[in-house]
Design a protein around this motif. Structure first.
Motif, short mmCIF file in Angstrom:
data_model
loop_
_atom_site.label_atom_id
_atom_site.label_comp_id
_atom_site.label_asym_id
_atom_site.label_seq_id
_atom_site.Cartn_x
_atom_site.Cartn_y
_atom_site.Cartn_z
N VAL A 1 14.46 -11.42 69.24
CA VAL A 1 14.04 -11.02 67.90
C VAL A 1 15.00 -11.60 66.88
CG1 VAL A 1 12.97 -8.89 68.74
CG2 VAL A 1 15.38 -8.88 68.07
N GLY A 2 14.70 -11.36 65.59
CA GLY A 2 15.62 -11.79 64.56
C GLY A 2 14.94 -12.43 63.38
N PHE A 3 15.75 -12.75 62.39
CA PHE A 3 15.28 -13.34 61.14
C PHE A 3 14.54 -14.65 61.39
CE2 PHE A 3 16.14 -15.95 57.34
CZ PHE A 3 15.53 -15.16 56.39
N ASP A 4 15.16 -15.53 62.17
CA ASP A 4 14.53 -16.83 62.45
C ASP A 4 13.23 -16.66 63.24
OD1 ASP A 4 16.51 -18.22 61.14
OD2 ASP A 4 17.65 -18.66 62.94
N ILE B 1 33.41 -18.58 62.64
CA ILE B 1 31.99 -18.42 62.97
C ILE B 1 31.22 -18.11 61.69
CG2 ILE B 1 32.21 -15.94 63.39
CD1 ILE B 1 30.20 -16.21 65.65
N ASP B 2 29.89 -18.19 61.75
CA ASP B 2 29.06 -17.90 60.59
C ASP B 2 29.21 -16.45 60.15
OD1 ASP B 2 27.92 -20.16 62.19
OD2 ASP B 2 26.62 -20.32 60.43
N ALA B 3 29.06 -16.22 58.84
CA ALA B 3 29.37 -14.93 58.25
C ALA B 3 28.55 -13.77 58.80
CB ALA B 3 29.20 -15.01 56.73
N GLU B 4 27.22 -13.91 58.88
CA GLU B 4 26.40 -12.77 59.29
C GLU B 4 26.65 -12.37 60.74
OE1 GLU B 4 24.69 -10.71 57.53
OE2 GLU B 4 25.05 -11.80 55.66
N PRO B 5 26.69 -13.32 61.69
CA PRO B 5 27.05 -12.92 63.05
C PRO B 5 28.45 -12.32 63.13
CG PRO B 5 25.98 -15.05 63.07
CD PRO B 5 26.23 -14.72 61.64
N ALA B 6 29.37 -12.82 62.29
CA ALA B 6 30.73 -12.28 62.29
C ALA B 6 30.73 -10.80 61.94
CB ALA B 6 31.59 -13.07 61.31
N PRO C 1 22.15 -11.70 63.00
CA PRO C 1 20.78 -11.18 63.06
C PRO C 1 19.70 -12.26 63.06
CG PRO C 1 21.49 -11.19 60.80
CD PRO C 1 22.64 -11.73 61.60
N PHE C 2 20.06 -13.52 63.24
CA PHE C 2 19.06 -14.58 63.18
C PHE C 2 18.22 -14.68 64.45
CE2 PHE C 2 22.30 -15.71 60.10
CZ PHE C 2 21.51 -15.89 58.98
N ALA D 1 13.59 -16.00 63.84
CA ALA D 1 14.51 -16.11 64.80
C ALA D 1 14.80 -14.86 65.30
CB ALA D 1 15.65 -16.58 64.22
N GLY D 2 14.45 -14.12 65.25
CA GLY D 2 14.64 -13.07 65.82
C GLY D 2 15.28 -11.94 65.60
N CYS D 3 16.11 -11.73 64.86
CA CYS D 3 16.91 -10.62 64.84
C CYS D 3 16.27 -9.42 65.15
CB CYS D 3 17.37 -10.42 63.54
SG CYS D 3 18.54 -11.47 63.11
N ALA D 4 15.47 -8.89 65.02
CA ALA D 4 15.00 -7.70 65.52
C ALA D 4 13.71 -7.49 64.95
CB ALA D 4 15.87 -6.61 65.13
N GLY D 5 12.94 -8.48 64.83
CA GLY D 5 11.72 -8.29 64.15
C GLY D 5 10.57 -8.10 65.06
N ASN D 6 9.80 -7.08 64.79
CA ASN D 6 8.60 -6.88 65.60
C ASN D 6 7.35 -7.20 64.81
OD1 ASN D 6 10.06 -5.96 67.79
ND2 ASN D 6 10.25 -3.93 66.87
#
Length: 271
Positions: free
Chosen positions: A74-77, A204-209, A64-65, A24-29
């Motif tokens: 980008v992101g984890f997902d 809201i969900d913990a990580e985005p918070a 970061p998803f 999902a994206g968080c910042a993954g390349n």
């Protein structure tokens, strides 16, 4: 986070996974390559749509998803989704839309699966089929830094609470008697209204918070969680072929160490 600490966080993932973002994206390349521990006859088949792409539906407002870096999502997902696409022998395409419209879009064939930090709920299970869970999260409460009137979820009664439309935070808070709920299409908009004094708290969900309050002195996340939940990837009802493939990717990422690498890439990790 070292392997032993990660295992503590992921004790629930015996069945499979912290889906998410990785994809999902968080910042993954990087594109994690799923390992192959099965024989050819045991391998789940790629979706037989004959197309060049496999399409992931998401809402890229959930760092970061899944989130945007320039024009790229980008992101984890997203990283997990890349591994799914590689296993299916297809190119990954991402459809970014409002969270509350994702299930409708899936069932209207606008995408092949949803990877959007989506929590497994009984209501959603009547509309989609879920993969094995890949991530355990919790809903938290964001308040003004100088607000001492809200300490736990019980203190939300009589307050105005901002939520992102269609999320489990929305579902939980909307089901609480005595709470005035204000729904927003995007979580950052709810936090902005908290800062402006239009709402008393945001759920809201913990990580985005964590990302939303980072570097800001006037708001904070309460230590007491609102509720805990599991994330999974959603497919259309009855799409067993794709579901089996996704579950196999989640398991392979855990077994070959790629899951740990993706996790450390997108989350704060203690050495």
């Amino acid at each position: 986070m070292k392997k032993n600490k990660l295992l503590k966080v992921l004790t629930f993932i015996g069945t499979g996974m912290l889906s998410m973002s990785m994809l999902a994206g968080c910042a993954g390349n990087s594109t994690p390559q799923a390992g192959n521990n099965n024989t050819a006859s045991e391998q789940p088949k790629a979706p037989a749509d004959g197309g060049k792409y496999i399409v992931m539906g998401t809402n890229a407002e959930f760092e970061p998803f899944e989130y945007r870096e320039g024009s790229e999502i980008v992101g984890f997902d997203v990283e997990i989704a890349k591994a799914i696409a590689a296993k299916a022998g297809k190119e990954l395409k991402i459809e970014d839309m409002e969270f509350g419209t994702l299930i409708v879009g899936l069932n209207n064939n606008q995408m092949d699966f949803i990877a959007a930090g989506m929590s497994v709920t009984e209501e959603r299970k009547t509309q989609v089929d879920f993969s094995n869970p890949y991530f355990t999260s919790k809903q938290v409460i964001i308040v003004k830094a100088d607000d001492g009137s809200i300490q736990t979820a019980d203190d939300l009664v009589g307050k105005k609470v901002g939520v992102q439309l269609g999320t489990t935070g929305d579902l939980f808070v909307s089901g609480t008697d005595g709470v005035e709920v204000l729904q927003f299409d995007k979580a950052p908009l709810a936090v902005m209204e908290l800062k402006n004094g239009k709402v008393d708290a945001v759920v809201i969900d913990a990580e985005p918070a964590k990302r939303l309050v980072e570097g800001q002195d006037d708001i904070k996340v309460l230590d007491a969680p609102f509720t805990e939940e599991e994330y999974a990837i959603a497919v259309r009802k009855g799409d067993k072929e794709l579901l089996d493939l996704i579950n196999s990717v989640i398991e392979e990422l855990k077994q070959n160490g790629e899951y740990d690498k993706i996790f450390e890439k997108f989350f704060d990790v203690e050495e």
